[in-house]
Write a protein that holds these residues in place. Structure first.
Motif, PDB file in Angstrom:
ATOM      1  N   LYS A  13     -74.910 -10.374 -50.860  1.00 55.49           N
ATOM      2  CA  LYS A  13     -75.108 -11.203 -52.054  1.00 55.49           C
ATOM      3  C   LYS A  13     -75.006 -10.388 -53.333  1.00 55.49           C
ATOM      4  N   ASP A  14     -75.523  -9.150 -53.308  1.00 52.43           N
ATOM      5  CA  ASP A  14     -75.509  -8.270 -54.479  1.00 52.43           C
ATOM      6  C   ASP A  14     -75.205  -6.863 -53.994  1.00 52.43           C
ATOM      7  N   ILE A  15     -74.003  -6.382 -54.281  1.00 51.09           N
ATOM      8  CA  ILE A  15     -73.563  -5.098 -53.738  1.00 51.09           C
ATOM      9  C   ILE A  15     -74.422  -3.938 -54.232  1.00 51.09           C
ATOM     10  N   HIS A  16     -74.919  -4.002 -55.452  1.00 48.07           N
ATOM     11  CA  HIS A  16     -75.764  -2.922 -55.978  1.00 48.07           C
ATOM     12  C   HIS A  16     -77.096  -2.859 -55.227  1.00 48.07           C
ATOM     13  N   THR A  17     -77.701  -4.017 -54.976  1.00 45.27           N
ATOM     14  CA  THR A  17     -78.959  -4.070 -54.228  1.00 45.27           C
ATOM     15  C   THR A  17     -78.737  -3.591 -52.798  1.00 45.27           C
ATOM     16  N   SER A  18     -77.654  -4.023 -52.169  1.00 47.17           N
ATOM     17  CA  SER A  18     -77.359  -3.616 -50.795  1.00 47.17           C
ATOM     18  C   SER A  18     -77.070  -2.122 -50.717  1.00 47.17           C
ATOM     19  N   LYS A  19     -76.317  -1.598 -51.669  1.00 45.06           N
ATOM     20  CA  LYS A  19     -76.027  -0.158 -51.704  1.00 45.06           C
ATOM     21  C   LYS A  19     -77.329   0.628 -51.765  1.00 45.06           C
ATOM     22  N   SER A  20     -78.225   0.250 -52.644  1.00 48.88           N
ATOM     23  CA  SER A  20     -79.507   0.935 -52.787  1.00 48.88           C
ATOM     24  C   SER A  20     -80.312   0.861 -51.489  1.00 48.88           C
ATOM     25  N   PHE A  21     -80.355  -0.306 -50.859  1.00 46.44           N
ATOM     26  CA  PHE A  21     -81.086  -0.473 -49.609  1.00 46.44           C
ATOM     27  C   PHE A  21     -80.542   0.453 -48.527  1.00 46.44           C
ATOM     28  N   TYR A  22     -79.213   0.455 -48.319  1.00 50.91           N
ATOM     29  CA  TYR A  22     -78.632   1.261 -47.253  1.00 50.91           C
ATOM     30  C   TYR A  22     -78.719   2.757 -47.564  1.00 50.91           C
ATOM     31  N   GLU A  23     -78.727   3.135 -48.821  1.00 47.72           N
ATOM     32  CA  GLU A  23     -78.958   4.540 -49.170  1.00 47.72           C
ATOM     33  C   GLU A  23     -80.357   4.971 -48.730  1.00 47.72           C
ATOM     34  N   LYS A  24     -81.325   4.075 -48.837  1.00 49.12           N
ATOM     35  CA  LYS A  24     -82.691   4.381 -48.383  1.00 49.12           C
ATOM     36  C   LYS A  24     -82.748   4.557 -46.865  1.00 49.12           C
ATOM     37  N   LEU A  25     -81.795   3.959 -46.148  1.00 48.68           N
ATOM     38  CA  LEU A  25     -81.689   4.146 -44.703  1.00 48.68           C
ATOM     39  C   LEU A  25     -80.879   5.388 -44.336  1.00 48.68           C
ATOM     40  N   GLY A  26     -80.412   6.129 -45.340  1.00 49.34           N
ATOM     41  CA  GLY A  26     -79.678   7.359 -45.089  1.00 49.34           C
ATOM     42  C   GLY A  26     -78.170   7.236 -45.151  1.00 49.34           C
ATOM     43  N   PHE A  27     -77.650   6.064 -45.516  1.00 51.47           N
ATOM     44  CA  PHE A  27     -76.207   5.902 -45.650  1.00 51.47           C
ATOM     45  C   PHE A  27     -75.744   6.471 -46.989  1.00 51.47           C
ATOM     46  N   LYS A  28     -74.515   6.996 -46.995  1.00 53.90           N
ATOM     47  CA  LYS A  28     -73.893   7.505 -48.211  1.00 53.90           C
ATOM     48  C   LYS A  28     -72.549   6.814 -48.397  1.00 53.90           C
ATOM     49  N   VAL A  29     -72.143   6.627 -49.649  1.00 51.62           N
ATOM     50  CA  VAL A  29     -70.849   6.011 -49.929  1.00 51.62           C
ATOM     51  C   VAL A  29     -69.751   6.929 -49.410  1.00 51.62           C
ATOM     52  N   PHE A  30     -68.846   6.365 -48.625  1.00 51.04           N
ATOM     53  CA  PHE A  30     -67.733   7.100 -48.027  1.00 51.04           C
ATOM     54  C   PHE A  30     -66.413   6.723 -48.694  1.00 51.04           C
ATOM     55  N   ASP A  31     -66.276   5.462 -49.080  1.00 43.62           N
ATOM     56  CA  ASP A  31     -65.038   4.971 -49.675  1.00 43.62           C
ATOM     57  C   ASP A  31     -65.361   3.659 -50.390  1.00 43.62           C
ATOM     58  N   ASN A  37     -66.375  -4.745 -55.898  1.00 42.35           N
ATOM     59  CA  ASN A  37     -67.340  -5.374 -54.981  1.00 42.35           C
ATOM     60  C   ASN A  37     -67.146  -5.024 -53.515  1.00 42.35           C
ATOM     61  N   TRP A  38     -66.731  -3.771 -53.227  1.00 44.90           N
ATOM     62  CA  TRP A  38     -66.684  -3.343 -51.835  1.00 44.90           C
ATOM     63  C   TRP A  38     -66.959  -1.848 -51.732  1.00 44.90           C
ATOM     64  N   LEU A  39     -67.704  -1.471 -50.696  1.00 48.98           N
ATOM     65  CA  LEU A  39     -68.010  -0.075 -50.396  1.00 48.98           C
ATOM     66  C   LEU A  39     -68.005   0.123 -48.886  1.00 48.98           C
ATOM     67  N   ILE A  40     -67.613   1.310 -48.454  1.00 53.41           N
ATOM     68  CA  ILE A  40     -67.773   1.730 -47.074  1.00 53.41           C
ATOM     69  C   ILE A  40     -68.832   2.827 -47.104  1.00 53.41           C
ATOM     70  N   MET A  41     -69.860   2.673 -46.257  1.00 53.79           N
ATOM     71  CA  MET A  41     -70.958   3.624 -46.241  1.00 53.79           C
ATOM     72  C   MET A  41     -71.122   4.179 -44.830  1.00 53.79           C
ATOM     73  N   LYS A  42     -71.548   5.454 -44.754  1.00 53.23           N
ATOM     74  CA  LYS A  42     -71.716   6.120 -43.461  1.00 53.23           C
ATOM     75  C   LYS A  42     -73.076   6.781 -43.370  1.00 53.23           C
ATOM     76  N   ASN A  43     -73.598   6.789 -42.156  1.00 61.32           N
ATOM     77  CA  ASN A  43     -74.747   7.604 -41.777  1.00 61.32           C
ATOM     78  C   ASN A  43     -74.341   8.236 -40.461  1.00 61.32           C
ATOM     79  N   LYS A  44     -73.879   9.489 -40.533  1.00 61.88           N
ATOM     80  CA  LYS A  44     -73.282  10.195 -39.394  1.00 61.88           C
ATOM     81  C   LYS A  44     -72.118   9.368 -38.851  1.00 61.88           C
ATOM     82  N   SER A  45     -72.196   8.880 -37.603  1.00 63.70           N
ATOM     83  CA  SER A  45     -71.075   8.111 -37.049  1.00 63.70           C
ATOM     84  C   SER A  45     -71.234   6.603 -37.239  1.00 63.70           C
ATOM     85  N   CYS A  46     -72.332   6.162 -37.852  1.00 59.93           N
ATOM     86  CA  CYS A  46     -72.536   4.732 -38.127  1.00 59.93           C
ATOM     87  C   CYS A  46     -71.838   4.361 -39.432  1.00 59.93           C
ATOM     88  N   ILE A  47     -71.038   3.308 -39.381  1.00 58.87           N
ATOM     89  CA  ILE A  47     -70.254   2.892 -40.543  1.00 58.87           C
ATOM     90  C   ILE A  47     -70.515   1.418 -40.821  1.00 58.87           C
TER      91      ILE A  47
END
Length: 125
Positions: A13-31, A37-47
């Motif tokens: 619903k809100d990419i900025h809110t979702s990005k912040s949430f997944y960063e708190k889970l250890g994901f980082k922007v990959f692409d 309005n699109w991001l690919i995020m990774k946490n080790k091998s989880c995409i």
């Protein structure tokens, strides 16, 4: 049959809110491009892919021809060959790749519970 790297494409619903949430889970922007309005995020091998306003449902995604670092492996199964094998196994293809082409292509199947599964090849075979 090699399906390629797996990711979950999330309809957010809100990419900025979702990005912040997944960063708190250890994901980082990959692409991606948050301004589009699109991001690919990774946490080790989880995409995961975050997509705002691009589709209605979450989508299971396989990328033939890519590994978890978006690099082309030495060998892989072309998306059209995967499509042919799934058809031969009786799986209905919702949106087909043109089997008379080569290079990037995609197709979609729907699982028994209505979940879309995207097979999306970005590289030449």
């Amino acid at each position: 049959m090699e399906l390629g790297v797996f990711s979950l494409s999330l309809n957010v619903k809100d990419i900025h809110t979702s990005k912040s949430f997944y960063e708190k889970l250890g994901f980082k922007v990959f692409d991606g491009d948050i301004s589009q309005n699109w991001l690919i995020m990774k946490n080790k091998s989880c995409i995961i892919g975050l997509f705002q306003g691009m589709f209605e449902k979450n989508i299971l995604t396989f990328n033939p021809g890519w590994d978890e670092n978006a690099t082309k492996p030495d060998t892989f199964t072309d998306v059209r060959d995967i499509q042919k094998q799934l058809k031969a196994r009786g799986i209905e293809i919702q949106t087909e790749a043109d089997e008379n082409t080569s290079g990037p292509a995609s197709f979609v199947v729907i699982d028994p519970d209505g979940n879309p599964i995207l097979f999306d090849q970005h590289v030449d075979s």
